[in-house]
Design a protein around this motif. Structure first.
Motif, mmCIF file in Angstrom:
data_model
loop_
_atom_site.group_PDB
_atom_site.id
_atom_site.type_symbol
_atom_site.label_atom_id
_atom_site.label_comp_id
_atom_site.label_asym_id
_atom_site.label_seq_id
_atom_site.Cartn_x
_atom_site.Cartn_y
_atom_site.Cartn_z
ATOM 1 N N MET A 25 -12.981 -7.625 -7.978
ATOM 2 C CA MET A 25 -12.960 -6.034 -8.169
ATOM 3 C C MET A 25 -14.175 -5.407 -7.770
ATOM 4 S SD MET A 25 -11.395 -3.977 -11.181
ATOM 5 C CE MET A 25 -10.222 -4.973 -11.366
ATOM 6 N N MET A 26 -13.906 -4.191 -7.133
ATOM 7 C CA MET A 26 -15.336 -3.453 -6.690
ATOM 8 C C MET A 26 -15.828 -2.889 -8.009
ATOM 9 S SD MET A 26 -15.534 -0.490 -3.965
ATOM 10 C CE MET A 26 -15.028 1.023 -4.831
ATOM 11 N N GLU B 208 -14.345 -0.796 -11.072
ATOM 12 C CA GLU B 208 -13.685 0.254 -10.258
ATOM 13 C C GLU B 208 -12.622 1.116 -11.192
ATOM 14 O OE1 GLU B 208 -11.877 -1.548 -6.858
ATOM 15 O OE2 GLU B 208 -10.205 -0.293 -7.323
ATOM 16 N N THR B 209 -11.773 0.424 -11.743
ATOM 17 C CA THR B 209 -10.555 1.036 -12.319
ATOM 18 C C THR B 209 -10.948 2.070 -13.437
ATOM 19 O OG1 THR B 209 -10.557 -0.963 -13.894
ATOM 20 C CG2 THR B 209 -8.957 -0.796 -12.088
ATOM 21 N N THR C 69 -17.004 -2.867 4.284
ATOM 22 C CA THR C 69 -17.207 -3.849 3.407
ATOM 23 C C THR C 69 -17.085 -3.493 1.860
ATOM 24 O OG1 THR C 69 -19.493 -3.137 3.212
ATOM 25 C CG2 THR C 69 -18.944 -4.754 4.953
ATOM 26 N N HIS C 70 -17.174 -2.295 1.447
ATOM 27 C CA HIS C 70 -16.889 -1.900 0.294
ATOM 28 C C HIS C 70 -18.397 -1.777 -0.524
ATOM 29 C CE1 HIS C 70 -12.369 -1.925 0.035
ATOM 30 N NE2 HIS C 70 -12.785 -0.992 0.953
#
Ligand SMILES: Cc1cc2nc3c(=O)[nH]c(=O)nc-3n(C[C@H](O)[C@H](O)[C@H](O)COP(=O)(O)OP(=O)(O)OC[C@H]3O[C@@H](n4cnc5c(N)ncnc54)[C@H](O)[C@@H]3O)c2cc1C
Ligand SMILES: [Zn+2]
Lengths: 91, 416
Positions: free
Chosen positions: A1-2, A14-15, A73-74
């Motif tokens: 996850m980012m 990220e959430t 690439t985030h």
């Protein structure tokens, strides 16, 4: 996850965040033409690569901040405060 | 060659080893009357209708990867025309009607399955807005039906309607003519049809720039396989529309986001309709192979990475299991994402751009598979005649300046 690093709370998933889209947009004067106003509201660079964007730590401290992020690439290249100038990113 | 039962029999006699390729792979010619950028459904359909409806056959479709490798081959294949505003209703129903005759038109089985599409109501407010919606559709002459909770239960026995259900179902809104089609077949069918009419389909050919004359009019495109001269270009590049617009020197009201989907391992027939729960952000149908095809809501940050984020994946799986508890033991076989071109009013853009000779078809966002026939039809029309097709008249770039938006956020399916 980012993960993003909130300037106040540190690294979080990220959430916990909400993306507010392109940052550094300047509102044109009220006398702007329809075309300028339309472009301000709707038209974006939408780059494939580095994007300067604003995020809010919506399910955390609630603060807005700026992020330079690669849309392919985030990778997060910089995190900086609202009102700060765009960062100089190494070429 | 024409596909038929006889052809199949003949093929069988030689062990199915002698089928000719469905389309040629020619070298690009130095000049075309029209160049289409993007070999997804919209680009291929545009080329087909240029040849079929307008007799323009000196056409190339340039695709940087492989046909349908973009969103067309990544989508969850729902086709429907349950849109709210008259402009959209006419556009999408025209498309659905073309789908209804498409397998015969293309002599290619696109496996259209009009199994119906149910949108679940989880609250009184949902029910009220759905009855407004169904009545509006009826006024436009499009099939729409409101279902009671009991009718939903009878149609979708796998759905959790128990007292303890996490999201109570109060009823549903259904379009009986909606359903699914096979995504690859739509791309391949249009490709084969266009090729037969003389269109050159060129894969592994990326457009890297646009050439213009002193007046700014398009005179050609630069590609990874050299320069090609042409006076008319149509862009149908979905999530990459802004990248191409930048090459041509203008911006679009588009943001690119990842939209993800996933399939489970195949199982016996369990679900014979499409079920969507806009409130929870998930929708499900069962493919002909038996897999449960599950679609998600957008990953809500700009992205060109063709992979979805884990947070959204988790949410959509949880929502699906809340609706269908019996799916909890199924394994997910594949999960993927496509990059979709989202505009503020969730309606497309089909028409001229600021660059003379350059036209665009984009902005379909999360829902343009259903619109491939009409997107191709209308882009071909403006490329051939220089005038917007009347179905596309309301869907012009200039609406973002005049403010005449057509906000179909609700009809576009999943909240975003
Ligand atoms: C997970 C997911 C689920 C979806 N579900 C549905 C659904 O159920 N129903 C529905 O109606 N819609 C759905 N959609 C939306 C639908 O898939 C798209 O709107 C539609 O496929 C767009 O078709 P297209 O031909 O415009 O784009 P694409 O199929 O993406 O084709 C564009 C092509 O352009 C090519 N290209 C890009 N840049 C260049 C370049 N420089 N040079 C040459 N070629 C280039 C790309 O490689 C690509 O093949 C979904 C999308 C996704 C991602
Ligand atoms: Zn914080």
């Amino acid at each position: 996850m980012m993960q993003l690093s909130c300037p106040w709370c540190g690294l979080r998933d990220e959430t916990e965040f909400a993306c507010g889209g392109t940052t550094h947009l300047e509102r044109p004067p009220l006398a702007a033409t329809d075309a300028d106003w339309g472009h301000y509201l709707f038209f974006r660079d939408n780059p494939k690569g580095v994007h300067l964007e604003r995020w809010r730590h919506a399910w955390g401290c609630g603060q807005w901040f700026n992020v330079a992020r690669d849309t392919v690439t985030h990778d997060v290249l910089a995190v900086y405060r609202m009102g700060d100038p765009p960062p100089r990113l190494g070429a | 060659m024409r596909y038929s039962a006889l052809a199949l029999l003949r093929g069988a006699l030689s062990g199915h080893r002698n089928w000719p390729p469905a389309w040629r792979s020619p070298e690009p010619k130095p000049q075309y009357d029209v160049v289409i950028v993007g070999g997804g459904g919209h680009g291929l359909a545009s080329a087909y209708y240029l040849a079929k409806n307008h007799g323009i056959t000196n056409v190339a479709v340039l695709e940087r990867g492989w046909l349908g490798g973009g969103n067309t081959g990544r989508n969850t294949t729902v086709v429907r025309s349950n849109y709210l505003y008259p402009e959209s209703a006419r556009l999408y129903d025209f498309s659905l009607r073309l789908y209804e005759g498409l397998a015969r038109e293309l002599n290619f089985n696109v496996m259209l399955s009009q199994r119906g599409h149910l949108m679940l109501a989880h609250s009184r407010h949902d029910l009220e807005s759905m009855s407004r919606w169904a009545n509006t559709m009826a006024m436009h002459g499009i099939d729409a039906q409101l279902l009671t909770r009991e009718q939903v239960g009878a149609m979708v026995p796998a759905l959790d309607l128990s007292a303890g259900a996490r999201y109570p179902v109060l009823g549903a809104f259904m379009q009986p003519r909606a359903g699914t089609a096979r995504h690859d077949a739509v791309a391949w069918g249009y490709a084969r049809g266009a090729d037969h009419l003389g269109v050159d389909i060129i894969q592994n050919c990326a457009v890297t720039g646009f050439v213009t004359d002193a007046n700014g009019h398009v005179t050609g495109v630069d590609t990874s396989r050299g320069r090609i001269r042409t006076a008319r270009v149509g862009i149908a590049a979905a999530g990459h529309s802004s990248v191409l617009a930048k090459l041509a020197g203008f911006r679009l009201p588009v943001t690119s986001y990842a939209l993800q989907a996933m399939v489970t391992e195949p199982l016996k027939p369990r679900l014979d309709t499409v079920v969507i729960s806009p409130g929870t952000g998930a929708y499900v149908s069962q493919s002909d192979k038996g897999e449960m095809v599950i679609g998600a809501s957008l990953d809500l940050f700009p992205s060109y990475a063709q992979r979805g984020s884990f947070g959204v994946l988790q949410g959509v799986v949880a929502a699906t299991l809340a609706m269908f508890p019996s799916f909890s033991r199924l394994r997910l076989m594949r999960q993927w994402a496509g990059i979709v071109d989202v505009v503020h009013d969730s309606s497309p853009i089909i028409g001229p751009t600021p660059v003379p000779g350059l036209y665009i078809n984009c902005g379909w966002g999360t829902g343009g598979f259903k619109a491939i026939p009409v997107g191709g039809w209308t882009l071909a029309h403006v490329l051939a005649t220089g005038r917007n097709h009347e179905l596309a008249e309301a869907f012009q770039l200039e609406r973002f300046v005049t403010g005449r938006l057509i906000d179909e956020a609700a009809a576009s399916g999943i909240a975003h």
